[in-house]
Design an enzyme around this catalytic site. Sequence first.
Site, PDB file in Angstrom:
ATOM      1  N   ARG A  37      90.874  27.894 121.641  1.00 50.78           N
ATOM      2  CA  ARG A  37      92.273  28.380 121.586  1.00 50.78           C
ATOM      3  C   ARG A  37      93.184  27.184 121.338  1.00 50.78           C
ATOM      4  O   ARG A  37      93.637  26.533 122.279  1.00 50.78           O
ATOM      5  CB  ARG A  37      92.639  29.066 122.917  1.00 50.78           C
ATOM      6  CG  ARG A  37      91.729  30.220 123.249  1.00 50.78           C
ATOM      7  CD  ARG A  37      92.098  30.891 124.561  1.00 50.78           C
ATOM      8  NE  ARG A  37      91.012  31.754 124.975  1.00 50.78           N
ATOM      9  CZ  ARG A  37      90.793  32.980 124.480  1.00 50.78           C
ATOM     10  NH1 ARG A  37      91.603  33.487 123.579  1.00 50.78           N
ATOM     11  NH2 ARG A  37      89.764  33.703 124.887  1.00 50.78           N
ATOM     12  N   CYS A  72      91.704  37.324 123.887  1.00 50.66           N
ATOM     13  CA  CYS A  72      92.363  37.154 122.583  1.00 50.66           C
ATOM     14  C   CYS A  72      93.346  38.290 122.319  1.00 50.66           C
ATOM     15  O   CYS A  72      94.425  38.067 121.750  1.00 50.66           O
ATOM     16  CB  CYS A  72      91.325  37.107 121.459  1.00 50.66           C
ATOM     17  SG  CYS A  72      90.172  35.744 121.619  1.00 50.66           S
TER      18      CYS A  72
HETATM   19  C1  BEZ Z   1      88.077  36.732 125.043  1.00 49.04           C
HETATM   20  O1  BEZ Z   1      88.067  37.479 126.000  1.00 49.04           O
HETATM   21  O2  BEZ Z   1      89.005  36.699 124.249  1.00 49.04           O
HETATM   22  C2  BEZ Z   1      86.938  35.783 124.853  1.00 49.04           C
HETATM   23  C3  BEZ Z   1      86.285  35.302 125.973  1.00 49.04           C
HETATM   24  C4  BEZ Z   1      85.208  34.429 125.801  1.00 49.04           C
HETATM   25  C5  BEZ Z   1      84.807  34.058 124.534  1.00 49.04           C
HETATM   26  C6  BEZ Z   1      85.492  34.528 123.431  1.00 49.04           C
HETATM   27  C7  BEZ Z   1      86.553  35.391 123.578  1.00 49.04           C
END
Ligand code: BEZ
Length: 219
Positions: free
Chosen positions: A132, A55
């Site tokens: 996402r 993110c």
């Molecule tokens: C992230 O790295 O942004 C992420 C990965 C898995 C679940 C939620 C966020």
Amino acid sequence: MENSELNTVYSMPRIGDEAPDFKAKTTKGDIQMANFAKDKWILMFSHPADFTPVCTTEMSGFAERKDEFTALNTELLGLSIDSIHSHLGWVNNVREKTGVYFDFPIIADIDMKVSKLYGMLQPNESETAAVRAVFFIDPSKKIRLIMYYPLNVGRNMDEILRALEALQISDEHGVAMPLDWKKGDLVIVPPPKTLDEMNARIADKSLEKVDFYLAKKSL
Ligand code: BEZ
């Protein structure tokens, strides 16, 4: 909760729908979708959680290319199921660590109201984090394109910008975009709908044609 129950609870907006209205708190104050960014395109995107690695790269990507969205008359609007305090802490932390500032509103959807309304909460992927998602909303507040990515795969900023530009140029010129189209490439002219139009298309020497139903031109 059974999956069948969840399916009846959460709506899934579709391409062509009016963007569902909502009021929300953001890092730049309260907004209402119906009044937000009048006469502009809106790119509304969700991320699963603040202070997470993928993110952080994605939100930094939106921030670093904000000028390109502005040039396309487009306002950015982020969202996650986190509080305003979490958003502020994360925005400040990323600014301190990397110098990148998330200078666009991020919705604090702590009650999941907007996530549910826009089908961003997909319980078989996660019951607590938004997937996402990216919603391309035109100036008449119609949803024109939707992307959904899972939690573990970051989006592609070039593709988001390419798709936005394709939609805008398609609208402006009444044309369609072929596979892998990018700005400057030939565009597809709509196929003929009558025999007269077909004969005119066959006779038209100005187009690059495979046949009358697949013809391209430059803009
Ligand atoms: C992230 O790295 O942004 C992420 C990965 C898995 C679940 C939620 C966020």
